[in-house]
Each structure stands twice: as C-alpha cells, then as structure tokens.
Design a protein around this motif. Structure first.
Motif, mmCIF file in Angstrom:
data_model
loop_
_atom_site.group_PDB
_atom_site.id
_atom_site.type_symbol
_atom_site.label_atom_id
_atom_site.label_comp_id
_atom_site.label_asym_id
_atom_site.label_seq_id
_atom_site.Cartn_x
_atom_site.Cartn_y
_atom_site.Cartn_z
ATOM 1 N N THR A 144 0.855 -1.192 0.000
ATOM 2 C CA THR A 144 0.000 0.000 0.000
ATOM 3 C C THR A 144 0.886 1.235 0.000
ATOM 4 O O THR A 144 1.760 1.379 0.859
ATOM 5 C CB THR A 144 -0.924 0.016 1.232
ATOM 6 O OG1 THR A 144 -1.736 -1.159 1.205
ATOM 7 C CG2 THR A 144 -1.819 1.249 1.229
ATOM 8 N N GLN A 163 -3.254 0.219 -3.487
ATOM 9 C CA GLN A 163 -2.565 -1.049 -3.230
ATOM 10 C C GLN A 163 -2.128 -1.644 -4.551
ATOM 11 O O GLN A 163 -2.900 -1.727 -5.499
ATOM 12 C CB GLN A 163 -3.478 -2.026 -2.481
ATOM 13 C CG GLN A 163 -2.720 -3.264 -2.032
ATOM 14 C CD GLN A 163 -3.577 -4.176 -1.186
ATOM 15 O OE1 GLN A 163 -4.650 -4.606 -1.624
ATOM 16 N NE2 GLN A 163 -3.121 -4.485 0.012
ATOM 17 N N SER A 194 -4.510 6.687 -1.228
ATOM 18 C CA SER A 194 -3.872 5.371 -1.105
ATOM 19 C C SER A 194 -4.166 4.498 -2.306
ATOM 20 O O SER A 194 -5.240 4.606 -2.917
ATOM 21 C CB SER A 194 -4.385 4.647 0.148
ATOM 22 O OG SER A 194 -4.070 5.349 1.310
#
Length: 108
Positions: free
Chosen positions: A88, A107, A105
């Motif tokens: 992440t 991932q 964010s």
C-alpha cells in the motif's frame, strides 16, 4: 478577520486518481522491481499552494517515507521494490507551511 487568517485551518485535500503499476526491469545481470505511481492535483486545493508531495509505504505501521517530489510533479518511479506481495502506497500533498493533507492510497 481576513480570509488569509483562516487559511491555516483549511484542510488539504488528497491527490486525485492515484494509481500505480508494478514493472519488472530485466537486464542481462539485473532484475529489479519498479513501482510507478501517478496522480492528479486536487482542484479543491486551488486556494492552497501545494509545494510538494510526499510518498509513503503504508503497508505496515508506522508508514515509511519513500520520496518527496515537487508540487508540479504528478508521477514518480520507486525503484528496488522488494517482494511480490501487495503493498500500500500513499501520496500526500504538502503546503508551504509543511502541513500534510489527507493521503490518497493505492494497493499494488
């Protein structure tokens, strides 16, 4: 009170559209994992001069600072990323007072 008196209390919005891709760089004697992150500036920050962006690895706590780029840069290449497990990453906008905004964010 003047509008600029309240400037310090405005929150800094996260970058928009954060995305990333993992690339394997293969050479004759080298094999390297690279992550390319890209994002767009948030128009909600138009009244706040964004001086830079900070990039963190947020896979584990505490977050690990990886890089800083100028406020006019919207892509960054992270080299020598180890392991193939998902990671992440976060990008935060930083103003002239060195205040960090809300992170975006992704991932990968």
């Amino acid at each position: 009170k003047k509008a600029q008196d309240f400037e310090a209390f405005k929150s800094i919005a996260p970058p928009l559209g954060l995305s990333g891709k993992r690339i394997e760089n293969r050479g004759l004697f080298v094999r390297e994992q690279i992550v390319v992150l890209s994002w767009s500036p948030n128009p909600d920050n138009a009244a706040i001069p964004i001086k830079k962006y900070r990039i963190y690895d947020a896979t584990t706590s505490p977050d690990t600072f990886l890089a800083g780029v100028s406020g006019s840069t919207f892509e960054h290449m992270l080299r020598n990323i180890t392991g193939s497990e998902p990671r992440t990453f976060q990008v935060v906008a930083v103003d002239a007072s060195d205040r960090e905004g809300v992170p975006a964010s992704v991932q990968i």
